[in-house]
Enzyme design. Structure first.
Site, short mmCIF file in Angstrom:
data_model
loop_
_atom_site.label_atom_id
_atom_site.label_comp_id
_atom_site.label_asym_id
_atom_site.label_seq_id
_atom_site.Cartn_x
_atom_site.Cartn_y
_atom_site.Cartn_z
N ASP A 32 -6.33 -1.88 9.68
CA ASP A 32 -5.45 -2.03 10.84
C ASP A 32 -5.64 -3.40 11.52
OD1 ASP A 32 -3.61 -1.16 12.62
OD2 ASP A 32 -4.84 0.37 13.55
N HIS A 49 -0.14 -9.41 7.08
CA HIS A 49 -0.22 -8.53 5.90
C HIS A 49 -0.68 -9.32 4.68
CE1 HIS A 49 1.55 -5.58 8.39
NE2 HIS A 49 2.80 -6.00 8.30
N SER A 77 1.73 4.00 5.29
CA SER A 77 1.83 5.40 5.71
C SER A 77 3.29 5.84 5.77
CB SER A 77 1.23 5.55 7.12
OG SER A 77 2.15 5.03 8.06
N LEU A 143 -15.57 1.38 -10.38
CA LEU A 143 -15.01 1.74 -9.07
C LEU A 143 -13.62 2.36 -9.24
CD1 LEU A 143 -15.00 1.34 -5.87
CD2 LEU A 143 -13.71 -0.75 -6.34
#
Ligand SMILES: Cc1cc(N2CCCCCC2)n2ncc(-c3ccc(F)cc3)c2n1
Length: 252
Positions: A32, A49, A77, A143
């Site tokens: 965020d 961004h 989201s 990962l």
């Protein structure tokens, strides 16, 4: 001889550095503050961004080097569709740009790319790039880099309830079969370990409809720092704090 000497096990002093053998297996991050970071510099939000995407690469490298098992990143989201069209179009291009420049290194690092979220409504170019990355890395066992794309936890949970209700209706399962394990298996994250640590940047202390079920037992770690200014040392500070919380938990 020296009554004040404690034996090793009762060591009470805080360790100085990261214990590489007790890292959180699954770290989830709400990245965020990108828009505010840009605004503070008189730049357009999309510059934030873009800068934030560079930080993703740095943190993925570091998590992979440290031996973190799963890294889940909240990239987009279900609420993000409400942003201006120009910004959404830009965001939907980021997965393509990220993978065009970084997929070879991810493959080299034995990273497995996965996604959670309602994938089918993403633009075709975004879907294509991500699908290619998932198929090219599906056999990697390093990962697990899990991007939450068009993800919303309540949508995910209602989706699970609908699937389970349909299975009961069809007679595949009985109501008595429904338990936490069966519910978890109907979530996007069914194959993943639950997150041990949630990191959220930019000072917000909210879950924002992210992994509401899965974060039930996770440690939450917050920083005022905006995501574009997040770096490896802050990431290690979060892991270090996690270890010392768990250590106390481990104590009496
Ligand atoms: C929508 C979106 C936004 C996005 N931001 C950059 C990071 C800050 C937060 C929002 C903006 N990033 N960063 C990486 C990806 C990505 C997604 C899937 C994938 F397979 C590879 C890369 C990404 N996707």
């Amino acid at each position: 001889k020296f009554p004040f000497t404690k034996n090793k096990k009762q060591q009470t002093t805080k360790p100085l550095g990261l214990d590489h053998n007790h890292l959180p297996k699954h770290v989830a991050i709400i990245m965020d503050g990108n828009g505010r970071w840009a605004k503070n510099r008189g730049m357009p939000r999309i510059a934030g961004h873009k800068e934030g995407m560079g930080v993703v690469k740095k943190i993925v490298r570091h998590a992979s080097d440290l031996g973190v098992k799963v890294l889940t990143l909240y990239a987009f989201s279900t609420e993000n569709w409400k942003r201006p069209k120009k910004e959404v179009d830009f965001l939907m291009k980021l997965p393509v740009e990220f993978l065009n420049t970084y997929l070879p290194e991810l493959i080299e690092r034995n990273v497995q790319v996965q996604t959670i979220g309602d994938f089918t409504v993403l633009p075709p170019h975004t879907q294509k790039a991500v699908k290619e990355a998932m198929s090219k890395t599906k056999d990697n066992d390093g990962l697990i880099l899990n991007f939450a794309l068009n993800y919303g936890s309540r949508f995910e949970m209602v989706n699970a309830v609908k699937q389970i209700a349909a299975e009961v209706e069809q007679g595949d399962i009985r109501v008595s079969d429904i338990d936490e394990k069966l519910f978890s298996r109907h979530l996007y994250t069914s194959e993943l370990l639950e997150p041990d640590l949630l990191i959220r940047t930019s000072g917000e202390q909210r879950l924002s409809n992210f992994l509401l079920w899965q974060l039930a037992y996770a440690e939450f770690w917050f920083t005022e720092v905006y995501w574009p200014d997040f770096d490896e040392s802050l990431f290690e500070k979060a892991l270090f704090d996690y270890q010392n919380r768990k250590r106390r938990y481990g104590g009496v």
